[in-house]
Write a protein that holds these residues in place. Structure first.
Motif, PDB file in Angstrom:
ATOM      1  N   LEU A  60       0.833  -1.211   0.000  1.00 12.73           N
ATOM      2  CA  LEU A  60       0.000   0.000   0.000  1.00 12.73           C
ATOM      3  C   LEU A  60       0.864   1.257   0.000  1.00 12.73           C
ATOM      4  O   LEU A  60       0.570   2.228  -0.701  1.00 12.73           O
ATOM      5  N   GLU A  61       1.934   1.195   0.767  1.00 13.07           N
ATOM      6  CA  GLU A  61       2.860   2.322   0.789  1.00 13.07           C
ATOM      7  C   GLU A  61       3.418   2.601  -0.612  1.00 13.07           C
ATOM      8  O   GLU A  61       3.473   3.744  -1.057  1.00 13.07           O
ATOM      9  N   ARG A  62       3.805   1.540  -1.277  1.00  9.29           N
ATOM     10  CA  ARG A  62       4.386   1.717  -2.617  1.00  9.29           C
ATOM     11  C   ARG A  62       3.321   2.163  -3.615  1.00  9.29           C
ATOM     12  O   ARG A  62       3.608   2.926  -4.535  1.00  9.29           O
ATOM     13  N   LEU A  63       2.100   1.666  -3.446  1.00 11.05           N
ATOM     14  CA  LEU A  63       1.014   2.123  -4.330  1.00 11.05           C
ATOM     15  C   LEU A  63       0.741   3.610  -4.107  1.00 11.05           C
ATOM     16  O   LEU A  63       0.550   4.372  -5.061  1.00 11.05           O
ATOM     17  N   ARG A  64       0.771   4.022  -2.842  1.00  5.80           N
ATOM     18  CA  ARG A  64       0.549   5.450  -2.530  1.00  5.80           C
ATOM     19  C   ARG A  64       1.660   6.293  -3.148  1.00  5.80           C
ATOM     20  O   ARG A  64       1.413   7.385  -3.663  1.00  5.80           O
ATOM     21  N   ALA A  65       2.853   5.767  -3.114  1.00  2.00           N
ATOM     22  CA  ALA A  65       3.968   6.511  -3.713  1.00  2.00           C
ATOM     23  C   ALA A  65       3.778   6.626  -5.227  1.00  2.00           C
ATOM     24  O   ALA A  65       4.159   7.621  -5.847  1.00  2.00           O
ATOM     25  N   ALA A  66       3.142   5.617  -5.803  1.00  2.00           N
ATOM     26  CA  ALA A  66       2.982   5.599  -7.265  1.00  2.00           C
ATOM     27  C   ALA A  66       1.900   6.558  -7.749  1.00  2.00           C
ATOM     28  O   ALA A  66       2.055   7.204  -8.789  1.00  2.00           O
ATOM     29  N   VAL A  67       0.789   6.647  -7.015  1.00  2.00           N
ATOM     30  CA  VAL A  67      -0.352   7.409  -7.535  1.00  2.00           C
ATOM     31  C   VAL A  67      -0.823   8.532  -6.599  1.00  2.00           C
ATOM     32  O   VAL A  67      -1.749   9.270  -6.946  1.00  2.00           O
ATOM     33  N   GLY A  68      -0.183   8.666  -5.450  1.00  2.00           N
ATOM     34  CA  GLY A  68      -0.637   9.662  -4.476  1.00  2.00           C
ATOM     35  C   GLY A  68      -1.560   9.001  -3.461  1.00  2.00           C
ATOM     36  O   GLY A  68      -2.414   8.189  -3.827  1.00  2.00           O
ATOM     37  N   ALA A  69      -1.380   9.361  -2.197  1.00  2.00           N
ATOM     38  CA  ALA A  69      -2.114   8.693  -1.108  1.00  2.00           C
ATOM     39  C   ALA A  69      -3.623   8.799  -1.290  1.00  2.00           C
ATOM     40  O   ALA A  69      -4.363   7.853  -1.003  1.00  2.00           O
TER      41      ALA A  69
END
Lengths: 484, 484
Positions: A18-27
């Motif tokens: 989830l952290e990496r997904l947030r980094a990819a598209v914005g939290a």
């Protein structure tokens, strides 16, 4: 003890994901709490899943980044457009382990090339927006279907959507010149060609189209536009048999050529349901076994269109192919005729749940198929009522079996669906037809497919799937069963 | 000593192979001696190979048997239809290790379904035979190209052939409803669907079409037929620039819609070569920078067609889009106009060898492309002459570079081809075009492809090739390099 540790580990892994997904598209574009039913529940409320997260990238680069993160974690991805699918292909399963990748933020029309009759739309563009962009340029994007106000062009292409204009303009596949798509490894294929001819290798475009998100994720498409006709006119015709309707089709094709842009058929029971549940809708012709809606698109104008319609329908009347006909007097009347046709799905819903089939046959086999299937259904379920209507010009029928009058429709669906499907699909197979004409396979028909698809074709499909998505992370268990 | 042993072993293996091939198709259909140039030499005499054997199966089952035998021996197979290809895709290499699989004995029209507008033809049917079968039923199979008297429908599909009717009816791909094909493992895929709609899985049909025999061997196809127009009429129009020709195209599409079935352009030099080498051929219009041939297919008749042509061309004259026009007065005059267009390839051959390019661009980019490429070519090869003609309606030009007047054409080809190709293909790429519009890749453009194709698309193609032909035995080193 071991379970608790495994759970803790899984939670830690998913926290990293989830952290990496947030980094990819914005939290703010990674949703994990609150009411996610807009993405987890399909619009017909037949499929409800649970996503690990709903991720909403804003660009093809962000889609690629999301795919790379998921690939690194071995996390499955379910791509979704407008969530209007009919086969459970776009909602996650109930495991809570799948990332729901929503494409709706990719919603720009990137370019429109009037001379080349093409526009570039991102996957999340609503179909109606694409139609409107073409219309604003004085052109036509002919793909048209009931969900056009909310379905997205990415979903239309992923499912090779059909609709009412296929007879002349083809399915979604025929309206696409090029794609931009993200592969299972998170690479972007830049294939937004605006070319009518391009023989430089394998037809990846058509392979991705209709693959329901299982081979790659479409992020944008170059779409083919057409000249707008000067006039579009409809007519209704009454036929005693489906054979007569097929004869009328041949006559209309012969005399109107590509001007014939629609040829829809409705059986008497379909229209009786509209009369029962929507009595305010005008029915220009008295009831007959089959009513056909013809649409003519003319390059010269209304008067010319009317003259051509009169020629074809007059001759058909004279030869006893049709018993009656009504040509629309105005654009408003044309709309009324289409409205009648388009009201059938709602009218049948008012009557109660039914057992739906989206099938296609060679038009030359429609009569024999209908006779065989109807007889077998009447034997198996006496009193069953057939809501039989659809795009007859394409050989595509929505062949829906309604419970007997007064019976419990929900129970009929629950208890008889499997048996009724076997009867209908058996007859379809016997006449060289398809068990999914325009809706796709998704989860709904995945386990039926091996019974009706050529075994070699299935083996080829599996080989292609494995080659392009070796981890099996793209929309798993849709179209083909990928899990054990 | 070792070499002699290896040779003896190879000979023994190949003797076993030949024996098994003879068992599969009959001894008389396995040719190993005598003059095999009908199969080993392409018709333009640019590719000469040496086959291990020419094998002529008589049915799909025999094709499958041949493939199984070759697969067991690890022997490569080169499928061949009418041997009219333009990219060296259908002749064996010079190694003497490849089986040339000729499909010409599979030459039956298996079925024709008038109501369904479809026929089933075996791969070895000559295109003209298919056209004739459709015509005999009062219908139209619109695929039409120069080699139609000898090319086969299997080859047309394997290369996704184009031709003169693509504008309205699409490439070969758009005219195919279903395939029967033999896979690399020697299984038969029975996919002869006669359906207009079938969303039951991946689009294997379009994947096989245009794959040039590298993914499987097409043995039969269900082909889409069309209603015959009541009248077909042509006209010529003179344009001062290619931009004007593109404007004329837009006007014709707007006013004629699907009635516009042909839109060919010829530059002044192309027609001057016809005048020089074929002075007997009538040229209805005086020379102008561009001459356009328009074809109109009308559902009402000649008088109506003429009236519509007069409307479009009259308005174009009035607005200065064209400087002159001639509408054919008869079917014979229409044929004469087509004959003029079709004489360009022969006229250029009379002038000597040239450097050929079969390219496609978005029509909106044609003018900019031509300006850029022509300027660069004039700098690199002062005095070069451009035979620039083709299917402008599809954005497809045959953009052929002829040596300067009086120069040695053979030497020009030999010495300058690589450099000229780089200039032309560079400009094509700069304008979003294709380096092979309708001829395919074959061996000719295989090594160019990686320079002009998206790297991700190439990787996907390689993955598909490996998945469907893991031994790499189907038409190796065509389209993709498969050998080290």
């Amino acid at each position: 003890m071991r379970d608790a540790r495994a759970l803790a580990l899984a939670q830690a892994v998913s926290a990293t994901l989830l952290e990496r997904l947030r980094a990819a598209v914005g939290a703010s574009q990674v949703l994990t709490g609150g009411d996610l039913s807009a993405w987890e529940l399909d619009w017909r409320k037949r499929w409800r899943g649970k996503a690990l997260a709903v991720v909403r990238p804003g660009s093809a680069d962000e889609v690629a980044a999301v795919v790379r993160v998921c690939a690194a974690h071995g996390t499955p991805i379910v791509p979704q457009g407008g969530n209007t699918g009919l086969v459970g292909g776009g909602v996650p399963d109930t495991s809570g382990t799948q990332v729901l990748l929503s494409l709706t933020r990719l919603n720009r029309i990137r370019a429109l090339d009037r001379a080349n009759l093409a526009l570039v739309a991102e996957a999340g563009c609503v179909l109606q927006t694409v139609q409107q962009a073409a219309a604003d340029a004085g052109l036509l994007f002919p793909l048209s279907l009931a969900a056009e106000g909310s379905c997205t062009i990415g979903g239309n292409l992923a499912t090779n959507a059909g609709g009412t204009q296929v007879l002349r303009y083809g399915n979604a596949r025929a309206l696409c010149l090029g794609l931009e798509a993200v592969t299972a490894s998170g690479d972007i294929w830049h294939g937004l060609s605006g070319l009518r001819k391009d023989n430089t290798g394998y037809d990846l475009r058509d392979l991705f189209i209709g693959s329901e998100g299982t081979l790659g994720i479409i992020t944008a498409a170059t779409l083919a536009l057409h000249a707008r006709p000067a006039a579009t006119m409809t007519a209704l015709a009454a036929c005693a048999t489906i054979d007569d309707a097929v004869t009328l089709l041949g006559r209309a094709q012969q005399h109107l050529g590509a001007g014939l842009t629609g040829f829809e058929a409705m059986n008497a029971f379909s229209l009786s349901l509209v009369a029962r549940h929507m009595p305010q809708i005008q029915q220009p012709l008295p009831p007959s076994p089959w009513t056909v809606l013809l649409e003519l698109s003319d390059n010269e104008g209304e008067a010319h269109a009317r003259e051509r319609f009169e020629g074809v329908l007059g001759a058909a009347l004279e030869h006893g192919v049709i018993g009656d006909a009504a040509i629309a007097e105005s654009v408003a009347q044309s709309r009324t005729m289409w409205h009648l046709r388009e009201s059938i799905p709602l009218a049948q819903a008012e009557e109660g749940l039914n057992i739906k089939h989206d099938i296609a046959l060679p038009v030359s086999r429609l009569a024999a198929f209908c006779a065989q299937a109807e007889a077998a259904l009447s034997r198996a379920a006496p009193g069953m009522r057939l809501v039989n209507f659809g795009h007859l010009g394409d050989g595509n029928l929505h062949f829906n079996v309604q419970a007997p009058e007064g019976a419990d429709a929900a129970a009929f669906l629950r208890e008889r669906e499997h048996e009724i499907n076997a009867i209908v699909y058996g007859a379809v197979a016997a006449h060289g037809g398809s068990v999914s004409a325009e809706h796709g396979i998704g989860a709904l028909k995945r386990d039926e497919l091996p019974h009706y698809k050529d075994a070699t074709a299935l083996a080829l499909m599996r080989a292609v799937k494995h080659a392009l998505d070796p981890q099996g992370l793209l929309n798993p268990d849709r179209v083909l069963r990928t899990s054990a």
